[in-house]
Design a protein around this motif. Sequence first.
Motif, PDB file in Angstrom:
ATOM      1  N   TYR A  56       0.831  -1.205   0.000  1.00 30.56           N
ATOM      2  CA  TYR A  56       0.000   0.000   0.000  1.00 30.56           C
ATOM      3  C   TYR A  56       0.866   1.256   0.000  1.00 30.56           C
ATOM      4  O   TYR A  56       0.710   2.154  -0.802  1.00 30.56           O
ATOM      5  N   GLY A  57       1.803   1.337   0.927  1.00 29.51           N
ATOM      6  CA  GLY A  57       2.663   2.498   1.028  1.00 29.51           C
ATOM      7  C   GLY A  57       4.122   2.099   1.116  1.00 29.51           C
ATOM      8  O   GLY A  57       4.460   0.995   1.576  1.00 29.51           O
ATOM      9  N   TYR A  99       7.586   9.527   2.166  1.00 26.52           N
ATOM     10  CA  TYR A  99       6.640   8.406   2.181  1.00 26.52           C
ATOM     11  C   TYR A  99       5.484   8.709   1.244  1.00 26.52           C
ATOM     12  O   TYR A  99       5.044   9.864   1.137  1.00 26.52           O
ATOM     13  N   SER A 124       1.614   6.854   0.035  1.00 26.38           N
ATOM     14  CA  SER A 124       0.637   5.789  -0.010  1.00 26.38           C
ATOM     15  C   SER A 124       0.330   5.494  -1.469  1.00 26.38           C
ATOM     16  O   SER A 124       0.652   6.282  -2.341  1.00 26.38           O
ATOM     17  N   SER A 125      -0.315   4.368  -1.697  1.00 29.53           N
ATOM     18  CA  SER A 125      -0.628   3.984  -3.061  1.00 29.53           C
ATOM     19  C   SER A 125      -1.503   5.036  -3.712  1.00 29.53           C
ATOM     20  O   SER A 125      -2.548   5.414  -3.199  1.00 29.53           O
TER      21      SER A 125
END
Length: 115
Positions: free
Chosen positions: A32-33, A50, A52-53
């Motif tokens: 996902y991330g 970072y 996330s998707s």
Amino acid sequence: QVQLVESGGGLVQPGGSLRLSCAASGNNFNIYGMGWYRQVPGHERGLVAYSSSGSTTTYSDSVKGRFTMSRDNAKNTVNLQMNSLKPEDTAVYYCRAVVYGIDVWGKGILVTVSS
């Protein structure tokens, strides 16, 4: 079980560049991330970058404009291009992935910025 392996760390002079890479491996996983964090002895691990998707990348204020993170979702890899490095960037850098809601961390790789 998903494993993350970081590469690309080392010693660089102030003002120099390094490129970190992280590759995820395992069976039947969906990330996902993914992102990068860093830790200096005596301090907590903190965010570098970072995403996330499907969302944009969040950067720490201390690296904005100098570091660029890129993800290849098809290959399950994430890279961190670090430019204009400063001595205060010296740390162990960790790759993080979120897989089915669970945090997975790499073992970390040392980046030392020193003349």
